[in-house]
Scaffold this motif. Structure first.
Motif, PDB file in Angstrom:
ATOM      1  N   ILE A 144      20.547 -20.745 -18.561  1.00 26.12           N
ATOM      2  CA  ILE A 144      20.730 -19.708 -18.443  1.00 26.12           C
ATOM      3  C   ILE A 144      19.845 -19.075 -17.403  1.00 26.12           C
ATOM      4  O   ILE A 144      18.524 -18.751 -17.795  1.00 26.12           O
ATOM      5  CB  ILE A 144      20.916 -18.046 -18.988  1.00 26.12           C
ATOM      6  CG1 ILE A 144      21.950 -18.373 -19.803  1.00 26.12           C
ATOM      7  CG2 ILE A 144      21.518 -16.924 -17.577  1.00 26.12           C
ATOM      8  CD1 ILE A 144      22.485 -16.894 -20.710  1.00 26.12           C
ATOM      9  N   ASP A 145      20.055 -19.862 -16.004  1.00 23.81           N
ATOM     10  CA  ASP A 145      19.236 -19.727 -14.854  1.00 23.81           C
ATOM     11  C   ASP A 145      18.946 -18.879 -14.279  1.00 23.81           C
ATOM     12  O   ASP A 145      17.987 -17.908 -13.216  1.00 23.81           O
ATOM     13  CB  ASP A 145      18.153 -21.063 -14.694  1.00 23.81           C
ATOM     14  CG  ASP A 145      20.450 -20.982 -13.663  1.00 23.81           C
ATOM     15  OD1 ASP A 145      21.136 -21.151 -13.854  1.00 23.81           O
ATOM     16  OD2 ASP A 145      20.377 -22.143 -13.574  1.00 23.81           O
ATOM     17  N   ASP A 146      20.250 -17.496 -14.420  1.00 20.96           N
ATOM     18  CA  ASP A 146      20.456 -16.812 -13.650  1.00 20.96           C
ATOM     19  C   ASP A 146      20.635 -15.525 -14.054  1.00 20.96           C
ATOM     20  O   ASP A 146      21.341 -14.411 -15.333  1.00 20.96           O
ATOM     21  CB  ASP A 146      21.741 -16.759 -13.152  1.00 20.96           C
ATOM     22  CG  ASP A 146      22.321 -15.910 -11.470  1.00 20.96           C
ATOM     23  OD1 ASP A 146      21.463 -15.399 -11.252  1.00 20.96           O
ATOM     24  OD2 ASP A 146      24.098 -16.003 -10.815  1.00 20.96           O
ATOM     25  N   GLU A 147      19.880 -14.263 -13.032  1.00 19.93           N
ATOM     26  CA  GLU A 147      19.190 -13.037 -14.005  1.00 19.93           C
ATOM     27  C   GLU A 147      21.242 -12.457 -13.943  1.00 19.93           C
ATOM     28  O   GLU A 147      21.533 -11.441 -14.724  1.00 19.93           O
ATOM     29  CB  GLU A 147      18.633 -12.056 -12.651  1.00 19.93           C
ATOM     30  CG  GLU A 147      18.787 -10.630 -13.700  1.00 19.93           C
ATOM     31  CD  GLU A 147      18.040 -10.067 -12.618  1.00 19.93           C
ATOM     32  OE1 GLU A 147      17.920  -9.277 -13.077  1.00 19.93           O
ATOM     33  OE2 GLU A 147      16.617 -10.316 -11.996  1.00 19.93           O
TER      34      GLU A 147
ATOM     35  N   GLU B 176      25.595 -10.866 -17.870  1.00 21.40           N
ATOM     36  CA  GLU B 176      27.353 -10.924 -18.090  1.00 21.40           C
ATOM     37  C   GLU B 176      27.262 -11.295 -19.329  1.00 21.40           C
ATOM     38  O   GLU B 176      27.463 -11.173 -20.309  1.00 21.40           O
ATOM     39  CB  GLU B 176      28.067 -12.045 -16.963  1.00 21.40           C
ATOM     40  CG  GLU B 176      29.479 -12.508 -17.343  1.00 21.40           C
ATOM     41  CD  GLU B 176      30.295 -10.998 -16.981  1.00 21.40           C
ATOM     42  OE1 GLU B 176      31.352 -10.636 -17.568  1.00 21.40           O
ATOM     43  OE2 GLU B 176      29.705 -10.057 -16.442  1.00 21.40           O
ATOM     44  N   VAL B 177      26.166 -12.325 -19.808  1.00 23.95           N
ATOM     45  CA  VAL B 177      26.464 -12.765 -20.635  1.00 23.95           C
ATOM     46  C   VAL B 177      25.539 -11.553 -21.884  1.00 23.95           C
ATOM     47  O   VAL B 177      26.830 -11.482 -22.758  1.00 23.95           O
ATOM     48  CB  VAL B 177      25.068 -13.791 -21.544  1.00 23.95           C
ATOM     49  CG1 VAL B 177      25.166 -14.099 -23.104  1.00 23.95           C
ATOM     50  CG2 VAL B 177      25.614 -15.283 -21.037  1.00 23.95           C
ATOM     51  N   PHE B 178      24.887 -10.846 -21.578  1.00 22.48           N
ATOM     52  CA  PHE B 178      24.668  -9.568 -22.771  1.00 22.48           C
ATOM     53  C   PHE B 178      26.398  -8.686 -22.743  1.00 22.48           C
ATOM     54  O   PHE B 178      26.362  -7.963 -23.717  1.00 22.48           O
ATOM     55  CB  PHE B 178      23.245  -9.130 -22.218  1.00 22.48           C
ATOM     56  CG  PHE B 178      22.455  -9.638 -22.591  1.00 22.48           C
ATOM     57  CD1 PHE B 178      22.106  -9.418 -24.100  1.00 22.48           C
ATOM     58  CD2 PHE B 178      21.371 -10.042 -21.694  1.00 22.48           C
ATOM     59  CE1 PHE B 178      20.854  -9.659 -24.365  1.00 22.48           C
ATOM     60  CE2 PHE B 178      20.064 -10.538 -22.674  1.00 22.48           C
ATOM     61  CZ  PHE B 178      19.828 -10.602 -23.737  1.00 22.48           C
TER      62      PHE B 178
END
Length: 69
Positions: free
Chosen positions: A5-8, A13-15
């Motif tokens: 994951i390279d985008d904050e 969103e994953v969290f």
């Protein structure tokens, strides 16, 4: 299968998804946590209320409890 994951925003969103899934799968755990919190709040309120009431002898309390049983 692992992704980097390279985008904050992507990480957020994953969290969010993981947290939502956790809540859905473990509703009982969440219920237990909230129940404990509410019980603790009620106990604190009872203690505060008790601090402002008249002090009575322990024997008086037991007499009242025994008379009601």
């Amino acid at each position: 299968m692992q992704q980097i994951i390279d985008d904050e925003n992507q990480l957020k969103e994953v969290f969010k998804q993981a947290f939502a899934e956790l809540l859905q799968e473990h509703k009982d755990l969440l219920y237990d946590v909230f129940s404990e919190v509410l019980e603790d709040i009620a106990l604190v309120n009872a203690i505060k209320e008790g601090e402002n009431t008249e002090i009575v002898d322990k024997d008086q309390v037991f007499q009242i409890l025994e008379s009601k049983s």
